[in-house]
Design a protein around this motif. Structure first.
Motif, short mmCIF file in Angstrom:
data_model
loop_
_atom_site.label_atom_id
_atom_site.label_comp_id
_atom_site.label_asym_id
_atom_site.label_seq_id
_atom_site.Cartn_x
_atom_site.Cartn_y
_atom_site.Cartn_z
N LEU A 1 0.82 -1.20 0.00
CA LEU A 1 0.00 0.00 0.00
C LEU A 1 0.87 1.26 0.00
CD1 LEU A 1 -2.81 -1.05 2.49
CD2 LEU A 1 -2.94 -0.92 0.00
N ASN A 2 1.94 1.24 0.74
CA ASN A 2 2.83 2.41 0.77
C ASN A 2 3.50 2.62 -0.59
OD1 ASN A 2 2.21 2.98 3.46
ND2 ASN A 2 3.81 1.61 4.23
N GLU A 3 3.83 1.52 -1.26
CA GLU A 3 4.40 1.64 -2.61
C GLU A 3 3.37 2.17 -3.60
OE1 GLU A 3 5.74 -2.29 -3.45
OE2 GLU A 3 7.42 -2.21 -2.03
N VAL A 4 2.13 1.72 -3.49
CA VAL A 4 1.06 2.18 -4.38
C VAL A 4 0.87 3.69 -4.22
CG1 VAL A 4 -1.45 2.11 -4.73
CG2 VAL A 4 -0.15 -0.03 -4.56
N ARG A 5 0.83 4.16 -2.99
CA ARG A 5 0.66 5.60 -2.76
C ARG A 5 1.86 6.39 -3.29
NH1 ARG A 5 -0.61 3.90 2.50
NH2 ARG A 5 -2.83 3.42 2.70
N ALA A 6 3.06 5.83 -3.08
CA ALA A 6 4.27 6.53 -3.53
C ALA A 6 4.27 6.70 -5.05
CB ALA A 6 5.51 5.76 -3.08
N ARG A 7 3.62 5.77 -5.76
CA ARG A 7 3.54 5.85 -7.23
C ARG A 7 2.34 6.66 -7.69
NH1 ARG A 7 4.25 0.16 -6.92
NH2 ARG A 7 2.06 0.00 -7.54
N LYS A 8 1.60 7.24 -6.73
CA LYS A 8 0.41 8.06 -7.03
C LYS A 8 -0.73 7.24 -7.61
CE LYS A 8 2.72 11.69 -5.75
NZ LYS A 8 2.51 12.26 -4.38
N ASN A 9 -0.73 5.94 -7.33
CA ASN A 9 -1.89 5.12 -7.67
C ASN A 9 -2.91 5.18 -6.53
OD1 ASN A 9 0.40 3.48 -9.46
ND2 ASN A 9 -1.65 3.44 -10.36
N ARG A 10 -4.04 4.53 -6.76
CA ARG A 10 -5.15 4.65 -5.81
C ARG A 10 -5.33 3.38 -4.99
NH1 ARG A 10 -9.84 5.58 -9.87
NH2 ARG A 10 -8.57 3.98 -10.89
N VAL A 11 -5.86 3.58 -3.78
CA VAL A 11 -6.21 2.47 -2.89
C VAL A 11 -7.73 2.37 -2.84
CG1 VAL A 11 -6.15 1.59 -0.53
CG2 VAL A 11 -4.12 2.71 -1.51
N PHE A 12 -8.26 1.24 -3.34
CA PHE A 12 -9.69 0.94 -3.25
C PHE A 12 -9.90 0.07 -2.01
CE2 PHE A 12 -9.29 2.09 -7.61
CZ PHE A 12 -10.54 2.35 -8.13
N SER A 13 -10.76 0.50 -1.13
CA SER A 13 -11.07 -0.29 0.06
C SER A 13 -12.43 -0.94 -0.12
CB SER A 13 -11.08 0.60 1.30
OG SER A 13 -11.41 -0.16 2.44
N CYS A 14 -12.47 -2.26 0.05
CA CYS A 14 -13.74 -2.99 -0.06
C CYS A 14 -14.36 -3.13 1.32
CB CYS A 14 -13.51 -4.36 -0.70
SG CYS A 14 -15.04 -5.29 -0.90
N GLY A 15 -15.33 -2.29 1.59
CA GLY A 15 -16.09 -2.42 2.81
C GLY A 15 -15.67 -1.47 3.92
N THR A 16 -16.61 -1.21 4.82
CA THR A 16 -16.33 -0.34 5.95
C THR A 16 -15.38 -1.01 6.93
OG1 THR A 16 -18.32 -1.11 7.12
CG2 THR A 16 -18.54 0.83 5.72
N THR A 17 -15.36 -2.35 7.00
CA THR A 17 -14.44 -3.02 7.93
C THR A 17 -13.00 -2.88 7.44
OG1 THR A 17 -14.73 -5.18 6.84
CG2 THR A 17 -16.21 -4.65 8.66
#
Length: 345
Positions: free
Chosen positions: A243-259
């Protein structure tokens, strides 16, 4: 009172009594926050919204058959919902409407339990005569479906529990026993759809949050006055690094669900760095919260007085969510756990 206008909507006829078949044939409402527009799609098309290098975070907790039935010494029948183990594996916090301290409950098959007292959250405490009761649950327990589904089924002349519940009140990627409620936003994914996302270059990341009854404890008053019951969450080193690498590359984090979202937000600091670990979290997200971990949210349509509705309203804005609910009612979307999907971009 918070979210009062949502309570005026006539949602009872739209409660989904069974899940869509196949899973990815559910409808999906797509909310675009930047343009304040709404699309109406089918869930299997979700891959179109991902870019290579994005991440999808899903909760791999597994629901166990936590609803048991026992008899009191007087012979009366008692329904017990296991919530979580306490200081020893054979001591559990449970929910039951029929409470009397000091009696022994007989579950059959040699399993019984002493009613020892109550927790600070007003749950009953049972001490079982066996250390590991999960095999008994798997053999004799029922899936802990939300009561509104059972009530809706009864209203339509159906039995409250049906044979397919053990398979369908579960995600296809469920792995670790511990939840008494499913992370329902993930119901719509199939192995084939997850593979299609992987083939596109999407990083599939797993977290674990064992869902307790606190997720569904209704609001009584304003969100600021509500206290979430703690739930056990964990994030692996691999997931945190990805996740930290994804953010560093300016890509997006999709979260599935409120949990998944609550877990990510609990493990992510103010610098948007996600840390690995395992801990209890009672984070409650409601309007005014500043998100640190996610860019997009996949969720379902929630109860008007629920904490998940607070979170979706915090992410998209209460007015936009209300507009989405008005369209969902008009177009007869299916609501709640077995219902259709909403994705907020």
């Amino acid at each position: 009172m918070a979210f009062e206008r949502f309570k005026q909507l006539d949602l009872d006829p739209l409660i989904a009594k069974q899940p869509a078949t196949p899973r990815d044939s559910s409808r999906q409402m797509v909310l675009h926050r930047d343009s304040h527009t709404i699309e109406h799609r089918i869930f299997r098309d979700i891959h179109e919204y991902f870019n290579p290098g994005d991440a999808l975070v899903i909760n791999n907790t597994k629901v166990f058959p936590a609803k048991l039935f026992a008899h009191k010494p007087t012979g009366g029948k008692v329904e017990v919902l296991l919530v979580r183990p306490l200081e020893n594996p054979n001591v559990w916090a449970v929910l039951t409407r029929d409470y009397k301290e000091g009696i022994t409950l007989d579950f059959g098959g040699g399993l019984n339990a002493l009613v020892r007292g109550k927790t600070e959250s007003n749950e009953a405490v049972l001490e079982f005569n066996q250390q590991d009761i999960l095999p008994f649950c798997n053999a004799h327990g029922l899936m802990p479906l939300p009561q509104y589904i059972e009530k809706a089924r009864k209203h339509d002349g159906m039995t409250p529990s049906i044979e397919t519940d053990k398979d369908r009140y579960q995600t296809v990627y469920a792995k670790y026993d511990g939840s008494i409620a499913a992370p329902t936003a993930g119901f719509h994914f199939t192995p084939e759809l997850l593979q299609k996302l992987k083939d596109k270059g999407v990083k599939i990341c797993y977290i674990t949050l064992h869902v307790g009854w606190g997720t569904f404890k209704p609001l009584r008053g304003e969100p600021e006055q509500h206290h979430m019951l703690a739930e056990l969450g964990s994030i692996s080193t691999e997931t945190a690094e990805t996740l930290n690498e994804v953010r560093a590359r300016k890509n997006r984090v999709f979260s599935c669900g409120t949990t998944s979202t609550r877990t990510l937000e609990s493990f992510t600091d103010e610098n948007h760095i996600t840390h690995s670990g395992r801990k209890w979290t009672d984070l409650f997200i409601y309007p005014g919260y500043r998100f640190k971990a996610i860019d997009c949210l996949i969720t379902n349509f929630h109860f008007p007085d629920s904490t998940p509705l607070c979170m979706t309203s915090a992410f998209a804005g209460e007015d936009f969510i209300y507009e989405a609910y008005l369209q969902a009612v008009e177009k007869k979307y299916r609501f709640y756990s077995f219902g259709d999907s909403m994705m907020i971009l």
